[in-house]
Design a protein around this motif. Sequence first.
Motif, PDB file in Angstrom:
ATOM      1  N   LYS A 131     -34.570   2.936 -15.107  1.00 44.47           N
ATOM      2  CA  LYS A 131     -35.766   3.654 -14.658  1.00 44.47           C
ATOM      3  C   LYS A 131     -35.767   5.092 -15.189  1.00 44.47           C
ATOM      4  N   LEU A 132     -34.599   5.702 -15.239  1.00 42.64           N
ATOM      5  CA  LEU A 132     -34.500   7.058 -15.773  1.00 42.64           C
ATOM      6  C   LEU A 132     -34.889   7.086 -17.256  1.00 42.64           C
ATOM      7  N   LEU A 133     -34.464   6.086 -18.006  1.00 40.29           N
ATOM      8  CA  LEU A 133     -34.838   6.017 -19.417  1.00 40.29           C
ATOM      9  C   LEU A 133     -36.356   5.953 -19.582  1.00 40.29           C
ATOM     10  N   VAL A 134     -37.001   5.133 -18.759  1.00 40.37           N
ATOM     11  CA  VAL A 134     -38.462   5.022 -18.814  1.00 40.37           C
ATOM     12  C   VAL A 134     -39.096   6.372 -18.489  1.00 40.37           C
ATOM     13  N   ARG A 135     -38.579   7.051 -17.464  1.00 45.57           N
ATOM     14  CA  ARG A 135     -39.124   8.356 -17.085  1.00 45.57           C
ATOM     15  C   ARG A 135     -38.915   9.397 -18.185  1.00 45.57           C
ATOM     16  N   LEU A 136     -37.748   9.365 -18.823  1.00 44.46           N
ATOM     17  CA  LEU A 136     -37.453  10.346 -19.867  1.00 44.46           C
ATOM     18  C   LEU A 136     -38.358  10.190 -21.085  1.00 44.46           C
ATOM     19  N   ARG A 137     -38.666   8.955 -21.454  1.00 48.11           N
ATOM     20  CA  ARG A 137     -39.485   8.768 -22.658  1.00 48.11           C
ATOM     21  C   ARG A 137     -40.978   8.756 -22.377  1.00 48.11           C
ATOM     22  N   GLY A 138     -41.363   8.691 -21.110  1.00 50.07           N
ATOM     23  CA  GLY A 138     -42.777   8.714 -20.752  1.00 50.07           C
ATOM     24  C   GLY A 138     -43.485   7.476 -21.249  1.00 50.07           C
ATOM     25  N   ASP A 139     -44.649   7.666 -21.836  1.00 49.77           N
ATOM     26  CA  ASP A 139     -45.443   6.514 -22.277  1.00 49.77           C
ATOM     27  C   ASP A 139     -45.089   6.065 -23.694  1.00 49.77           C
ATOM     28  N   ARG A 140     -44.077   6.660 -24.288  1.00 53.26           N
ATOM     29  CA  ARG A 140     -43.657   6.266 -25.636  1.00 53.26           C
ATOM     30  C   ARG A 140     -42.740   5.047 -25.591  1.00 53.26           C
ATOM     31  N   ASP A 141     -42.751   4.260 -26.668  1.00 57.94           N
ATOM     32  CA  ASP A 141     -41.731   3.221 -26.760  1.00 57.94           C
ATOM     33  C   ASP A 141     -40.444   3.892 -27.244  1.00 57.94           C
ATOM     34  N   GLU A 142     -39.337   3.193 -27.108  1.00 60.35           N
ATOM     35  CA  GLU A 142     -38.050   3.809 -27.392  1.00 60.35           C
ATOM     36  C   GLU A 142     -37.923   4.271 -28.842  1.00 60.35           C
ATOM     37  N   PHE A 145     -39.861   7.452 -29.325  1.00 63.94           N
ATOM     38  CA  PHE A 145     -39.231   8.568 -28.625  1.00 63.94           C
ATOM     39  C   PHE A 145     -37.986   9.046 -29.367  1.00 63.94           C
ATOM     40  N   LEU A 146     -37.147   8.094 -29.807  1.00 67.72           N
ATOM     41  CA  LEU A 146     -35.920   8.476 -30.505  1.00 67.72           C
ATOM     42  C   LEU A 146     -36.223   9.149 -31.844  1.00 67.72           C
ATOM     43  N   ALA A 147     -37.301   8.775 -32.480  1.00 66.99           N
ATOM     44  CA  ALA A 147     -37.659   9.379 -33.764  1.00 66.99           C
ATOM     45  C   ALA A 147     -38.354  10.727 -33.610  1.00 66.99           C
ATOM     46  N   HIS A 148     -39.111  10.908 -32.509  1.00 65.83           N
ATOM     47  CA  HIS A 148     -39.964  12.092 -32.422  1.00 65.83           C
ATOM     48  C   HIS A 148     -39.845  12.877 -31.116  1.00 65.83           C
ATOM     49  N   GLY A 149     -39.055  12.417 -30.168  1.00 64.87           N
ATOM     50  CA  GLY A 149     -38.914  13.127 -28.896  1.00 64.87           C
ATOM     51  C   GLY A 149     -38.314  14.503 -29.094  1.00 64.87           C
ATOM     52  N   THR A 150     -38.684  15.439 -28.238  1.00 67.25           N
ATOM     53  CA  THR A 150     -38.211  16.811 -28.411  1.00 67.25           C
ATOM     54  C   THR A 150     -36.818  17.035 -27.826  1.00 67.25           C
TER      55      THR A 150
END
Length: 189
Positions: A131-142, A145-150
Amino acid sequence: MALKHAVLAALLDGEYSGYQLAKAFDIGVANFWHALPQQLYAELTRLETEGLVAGRQVVQETRPNKRLFHVTDAGLAELERFAAGSAKPSFIRDDLLVKVQAVDRIDAGPVIEQLDERARIAAAKAEVLGKLLVRLRGDRDEADFLAHGTRIGPYLTCLRGLGFERETREWCERIANVLRARTPAPRRP
């Protein structure tokens, strides 16, 4: 690694009071570093004395005043120094493994119960981390998120924690089943 590095890393996301830091540790950092709240409070005091964090007093009208801490430039430099150093290999130190090692000569029943309990705990932790992973990435797929997350550091450590908890659950369930199959049924009078 010292507790100070884990605290400094946890404070990279902003200002935290000691209480908020303990909560952040409990949720996001506990999968790779365990610390009791009183250890965190003592470490914040040491880090402030060393100039690695700075605290400021926040006056609250309906609650007691609190101190918020953030990483200083010196603290960030300490994290840089720590990150540049070689990482020590990790090792397992687990009392349940000692019990499994001795299971050929002791009653397996209590060990099986502890394996079942550890599997339940690991499953619950894995659910929280998922659940924390989902919250951390928001509405992005993994992948996005891994390619462009801040800020992906907390996500990456959470992924490791999730893998660890899943593997722990699987191992405990497997070993408990092996021991159940090998343990003779109790004799009835």
